[in-house]
Design a protein around this motif. Structure first.
Motif, PDB file in Angstrom:
ATOM      1  N   TYR A 137      33.139  -2.143  -3.019  1.00 33.51           N
ATOM      2  CA  TYR A 137      32.957  -3.028  -3.841  1.00 33.51           C
ATOM      3  C   TYR A 137      33.538  -2.938  -5.328  1.00 33.51           C
ATOM      4  CZ  TYR A 137      28.913  -1.951   0.177  1.00 33.51           C
ATOM      5  OH  TYR A 137      28.619  -1.974   0.161  1.00 33.51           O
ATOM      6  N   ARG A 182      18.142   1.562   1.645  1.00 27.91           N
ATOM      7  CA  ARG A 182      19.133   0.926   2.274  1.00 27.91           C
ATOM      8  C   ARG A 182      18.514  -0.079   3.560  1.00 27.91           C
ATOM      9  NH1 ARG A 182      24.610  -0.151  -0.686  1.00 27.91           N
ATOM     10  NH2 ARG A 182      25.491  -1.722   0.646  1.00 27.91           N
ATOM     11  N   GLU A 196      25.605   1.769  -6.318  1.00 26.49           N
ATOM     12  CA  GLU A 196      25.287   1.288  -4.639  1.00 26.49           C
ATOM     13  C   GLU A 196      24.178   2.225  -4.583  1.00 26.49           C
ATOM     14  OE1 GLU A 196      25.653  -1.402  -2.386  1.00 26.49           O
ATOM     15  OE2 GLU A 196      26.719  -2.715  -3.884  1.00 26.49           O
ATOM     16  N   ASP A 197      24.022   2.171  -3.636  1.00 25.45           N
ATOM     17  CA  ASP A 197      22.880   2.831  -3.214  1.00 25.45           C
ATOM     18  C   ASP A 197      23.270   2.706  -1.946  1.00 25.45           C
ATOM     19  OD1 ASP A 197      20.482   5.014  -2.199  1.00 25.45           O
ATOM     20  OD2 ASP A 197      18.985   3.381  -3.145  1.00 25.45           O
ATOM     21  N   PHE A 198      23.492   4.281  -1.553  1.00 28.57           N
ATOM     22  CA  PHE A 198      24.028   4.528  -0.404  1.00 28.57           C
ATOM     23  C   PHE A 198      22.460   5.426  -0.096  1.00 28.57           C
ATOM     24  CE2 PHE A 198      28.078   3.853  -2.168  1.00 28.57           C
ATOM     25  CZ  PHE A 198      28.360   2.775  -1.643  1.00 28.57           C
ATOM     26  N   PRO A 245      27.601   7.701   1.355  1.00 31.04           N
ATOM     27  CA  PRO A 245      28.690   6.968   0.963  1.00 31.04           C
ATOM     28  C   PRO A 245      29.518   6.799   2.187  1.00 31.04           C
ATOM     29  CG  PRO A 245      27.782   9.137  -0.481  1.00 31.04           C
ATOM     30  CD  PRO A 245      26.750   9.073   0.780  1.00 31.04           C
ATOM     31  N   ASN A 301      26.111  -5.123   3.814  1.00 33.57           N
ATOM     32  CA  ASN A 301      24.729  -5.642   3.587  1.00 33.57           C
ATOM     33  C   ASN A 301      22.907  -5.356   4.275  1.00 33.57           C
ATOM     34  OD1 ASN A 301      22.858  -8.299   2.634  1.00 33.57           O
ATOM     35  ND2 ASN A 301      24.747  -8.230   0.834  1.00 33.57           N
ATOM     36  N   LYS A 320      36.597   1.799  -2.401  1.00 37.49           N
ATOM     37  CA  LYS A 320      35.481   1.901  -3.542  1.00 37.49           C
ATOM     38  C   LYS A 320      35.726   0.096  -3.566  1.00 37.49           C
ATOM     39  CE  LYS A 320      35.732   4.658  -7.943  1.00 37.49           C
ATOM     40  NZ  LYS A 320      34.917   5.077  -8.613  1.00 37.49           N
ATOM     41  N   GLY A 361      26.436   2.032   4.788  1.00 37.06           N
ATOM     42  CA  GLY A 361      27.387   2.113   3.551  1.00 37.06           C
ATOM     43  C   GLY A 361      27.969   1.232   3.129  1.00 37.06           C
ATOM     44  N   TRP A 362      28.462   0.132   4.067  1.00 41.29           N
ATOM     45  CA  TRP A 362      29.506  -1.101   4.885  1.00 41.29           C
ATOM     46  C   TRP A 362      28.915  -1.807   4.597  1.00 41.29           C
ATOM     47  CZ3 TRP A 362      35.273  -0.305   5.265  1.00 41.29           C
ATOM     48  CH2 TRP A 362      35.488   1.301   5.300  1.00 41.29           C
ATOM     49  N   THR A 400      30.210  -3.184  -8.155  1.00 44.99           N
ATOM     50  CA  THR A 400      28.902  -2.270  -7.810  1.00 44.99           C
ATOM     51  C   THR A 400      29.575  -1.273  -7.494  1.00 44.99           C
ATOM     52  OG1 THR A 400      29.087  -3.418  -5.725  1.00 44.99           O
ATOM     53  CG2 THR A 400      28.508  -4.739  -7.167  1.00 44.99           C
ATOM     54  N   ALA A 401      30.434  -0.897  -7.247  1.00 50.10           N
ATOM     55  CA  ALA A 401      30.528   1.109  -6.808  1.00 50.10           C
ATOM     56  C   ALA A 401      30.134   1.649  -7.558  1.00 50.10           C
ATOM     57  CB  ALA A 401      32.439   1.162  -6.768  1.00 50.10           C
TER      58      ALA A 401
END
Length: 351
Positions: free
Chosen positions: A126, A139, A133-135, A114, A87, A122, A84-85, A129-130
């Motif tokens: 992000y 991912r 975001e797909d957690f 998350p 990329n 957030k 979640g943190w 985009t918070a």
């Protein structure tokens, strides 16, 4: 003593790498020294726990890179990087780079969900985009694809031409993450404590990290921690292409006292005593079950582990070092693990 069904093949340890806010270098140096000690003692692996906005390792990939240049054999892992943190594309580049620098020794473990305290974080993490975001597992799938060499873009070839005094410079672009480390895709781990996580990790050909925390799922509350963990191990292997040969690592808090001083023994026993109440029933809305910490001589610990339902079906461990102990405590614990406990479990050091 009853034998385990799977001889212990790999012995590892896990550390959080605590440090003093006023002197963070000392804590990071201590972590690197502990990893160097682990290699000298013959441990197969050293794992780093991940912490953000706390006084523990926030950048385990960077610490693995440093450790890779101070060791030559021991495998280096993360347990775990919360995606979640991250990329996934950028993380794939960093992991591949460190794997190449280490000679193919890293074992990245990841998890989803998350970030903790996301509502408070957030805007910093992000800001734009918070809300989108797909957690979830997607991912992880993206990370797997990038590490395993699937295309990240539809472009590859010559990017441009730039003349210099010595010779023309031509830039080439690749459609996949560079550098590519061919074996890294087989050394990715998923850290899970639920049946659904075990199933997903197996279906996607990952390795499985199971720790001292699992979810008590379903109506049957009579099952103990070991039985729940065993069900996750079997679920994972039932859905993995390698079946019973699929890799699982168990991470319990195990504290051998063979060479400990009386003061150390007292501290270790008090540490475990304070944490015992949380092991008696599921905790919180997520119904988390915690394994009891195991403190005692190596022979006593080995007997308990040989009777542990999940331990009997795995052949790799990454025993967690207690977070709040001193450097000299870790030296004593690791030394006893390698020279006393490991052999009692049928393990032989790699030197």
């Amino acid at each position: 003593m009853p034998p385990t069904s799977r001889p212990l093949r790999k012995l590892g340890f896990l550390t959080i790498g605590l440090f003093d806010e006023a002197d963070p270098r000392r804590g990071h140096e201590s972590t690197l020294e502990i990893i160097e000690l682990g290699e000298r003692l013959g441990f197969d692996s050293a794992w780093l726990r991940h912490r953000h906005l706390q006084y523990g390792i926030s950048s385990p990939v960077a610490v693995m890179a440093a450790a890779s240049q101070r060791t030559s054999r021991i495998e280096l892992g993360t347990a775990v990087i919360p995606l979640g943190w991250e990329n996934p594309l950028r993380l794939a580049e960093d992991l591949a780079t460190v794997d190449i620098l280490s000679g193919g020794r890293i074992n990245p473990g990841v998890s989803v969900g998350p970030p903790m305290h996301f509502e408070q974080l957030k805007e910093a993490l992000y800001p734009d985009t918070a809300d989108v975001e797909d957690f979830g597992y997607e991912r992880v799938r993206r990370l797997l694809d990038f590490v395993r060499g699937k295309s990240a873009t539809d472009f590859s070839g010559v990017e441009g031409f730039e003349a210099t005094r010595r010779q023309p410079q031509i830039e080439y672009s690749s459609d996949r993450v560079q550098p590519h480390s061919p074996g890294l895709g087989r050394r990715l781990w998923y850290g899970g404590g639920s049946a659904s996580s075990a199933k997903w990790a197996g279906e996607h050909g990952m390795n499985f990290l199971t720790s001292s925390v699992v979810k008590a799922e379903g109506p049957d509350e009579s099952r103990d921690f070991a039985e729940i963990q065993l069900s996750h191990v079997r679920t994972f292997r039932a859905h993995h292409p390698d079946g019973d040969a699929a890799r699982v690592s168990q991470g319990l808090v195990v504290i051998p006292t063979d060479s400990a001083s009386p003061e150390q023994r007292a501290k270790y026993e008090e540490f475990a005593r304070k944490r015992t109440p949380r092991t008696t029933s599921p905790q919180g809305p997520a119904r988390l079950m915690f394994a009891p910490d195991i403190v005692g001589t190596s022979d006593e610990i080995a007997e308990l582990l040989h009777a542990h339902a999940a331990f009997r079906e795995i052949d790799e461990v990454a025993f967690a070092l207690p977070f709040t102990f001193e450097h000299e405590d870790y030296v004593q614990i690791l030394t006893d693990m390698a020279t006393k406990l490991g052999p009692a479990l049928g393990w032989k050091p790699t030197v």
